[in-house]
Design a protein around this motif. Sequence first.
Motif, short mmCIF file in Angstrom:
data_model
loop_
_atom_site.label_atom_id
_atom_site.label_comp_id
_atom_site.label_asym_id
_atom_site.label_seq_id
_atom_site.Cartn_x
_atom_site.Cartn_y
_atom_site.Cartn_z
N ASP A 83 -7.72 10.82 1.51
CA ASP A 83 -8.59 10.67 2.70
C ASP A 83 -8.51 9.24 3.25
OD1 ASP A 83 -9.62 13.25 2.95
OD2 ASP A 83 -11.02 12.90 1.31
N ILE A 84 -9.08 8.29 2.50
CA ILE A 84 -8.99 6.87 2.91
C ILE A 84 -8.44 6.09 1.72
CG2 ILE A 84 -10.23 4.81 3.67
CD1 ILE A 84 -12.27 6.56 5.05
N SER A 85 -7.14 5.81 1.76
CA SER A 85 -6.51 5.08 0.66
C SER A 85 -7.07 3.66 0.67
CB SER A 85 -5.00 5.06 0.86
OG SER A 85 -4.37 4.58 -0.32
N ASP B 292 -9.84 6.27 -3.56
CA ASP B 292 -9.80 7.05 -2.33
C ASP B 292 -11.26 7.09 -1.90
OD1 ASP B 292 -9.73 8.90 -0.30
OD2 ASP B 292 -8.52 10.36 -1.37
N SER B 293 -11.61 6.34 -0.83
CA SER B 293 -13.01 6.08 -0.52
C SER B 293 -13.90 7.32 -0.46
CB SER B 293 -13.12 5.32 0.81
OG SER B 293 -12.64 4.01 0.64
N LEU B 294 -13.43 8.37 0.17
CA LEU B 294 -14.30 9.52 0.39
C LEU B 294 -14.52 10.37 -0.86
CD1 LEU B 294 -13.60 10.66 4.05
CD2 LEU B 294 -15.10 8.87 3.17
N ASP C 13 -7.51 -8.63 9.94
CA ASP C 13 -8.54 -7.91 10.69
C ASP C 13 -7.82 -6.65 11.17
OD1 ASP C 13 -10.24 -6.78 12.53
OD2 ASP C 13 -10.87 -8.69 13.41
N ILE C 14 -8.12 -5.52 10.56
CA ILE C 14 -7.30 -4.31 10.78
C ILE C 14 -7.26 -3.92 12.26
CG2 ILE C 14 -6.93 -1.89 10.19
CD1 ILE C 14 -8.28 -2.37 7.51
N THR C 15 -8.41 -3.57 12.80
CA THR C 15 -8.41 -3.10 14.19
C THR C 15 -8.40 -4.26 15.18
OG1 THR C 15 -10.77 -2.75 13.87
CG2 THR C 15 -9.37 -0.80 13.84
#
Length: 299
Positions: free
Chosen positions: A151-153, A169-171, A33-35
């Motif tokens: 941006d978002i790997s 890269d999500s974006l 759970d990242i955050t």
Amino acid sequence: MSSIKIECVANENHKIGESPVWNEKENSLLYVDITGKKVCKWNSLTKQVQAISVDAPVSSVALRKSGDYVITLGTRFAALKWKDQLVTTITQVDKDKPNNRFNDGKVDPAGRYFAGTMAEEIRPAVLERHQGSLYALLADLSVVKHFDHVDISNGLDWSLDHKTFFYIDSLSYSVDAFDYDLQTGKIGNRRSIYKLEKDESIPDGMCIDTEGKLWVACYDGGRVIRLDPEAGKRIQTVKLPVDKTTSCCFGGKDYSEMYVTSASEGMDKDWLSRQPQAGGIFKITGLGVKGIPPYPFAG
Ligand SMILES: O=C(O)[C@H](O)[C@@H](O)[C@H](O)[C@H](O)CO
Ligand SMILES: [Zn+2]
């Protein structure tokens, strides 16, 4: 004919569930759970979740050849001893970027731990652009930087012949492919193999199946999609009862089940009340296709 069944096996309301990886020896699914700053283990026999809290956002977990796990923690690669609940730093990246953290990571067929970074999000998918890089941790614990301006790997995996590296890269809303040299770990010749459609929203985590097809979790798309990387086409869509599907992997008996993580962060009260399983872990059976075991980190 197979009939697809979807079950929420752990309704834990995680903030950002991510990086599912099957641990065959323990009949367990590891994920983070990242955050929520937790590494979790869901035991498929007891149906219980065990969690270890850590001191920073933890974005991926991988098996280690010597036993136990490696994780990406903040901007660090770290070792995790599960029984002792002990985390030790291996090395740090992006030292000049205090607002960065690691995101998704996975081990290549030769045992290198690939993981990329991103700027901390202000809210989902909103962040300072181009701050991330893609790295690999090698068996001798040195780090290689493959490229920057990410941006978002996110999602990553390798083709069954190990000659192609797939990356998101999500974006960019794209699933990309690179030529891959397993001997050296070098990548090149980047190209897009699939651009997401509007309702598929944002490409996130990804895994490959035994037919060489890619499964991509669509963040805010509430689905996983199956892609034929050669044809550059979507061949299947499986919808889930939550919008923020983040990643997927195969596991269970003979890797015949798919596990999907999800997030609840960024959803308001109303949205959450409509999707009470947001942040849960889902098991999909009856797909009629299998996955491959995860590779352990060689160091
Ligand atoms: O799950 C991840 O990989 C990121 O850490 C998330 O934050 C989402 O991907 C992002 O919000 C969608 O763009
Ligand atoms: Zn992700």
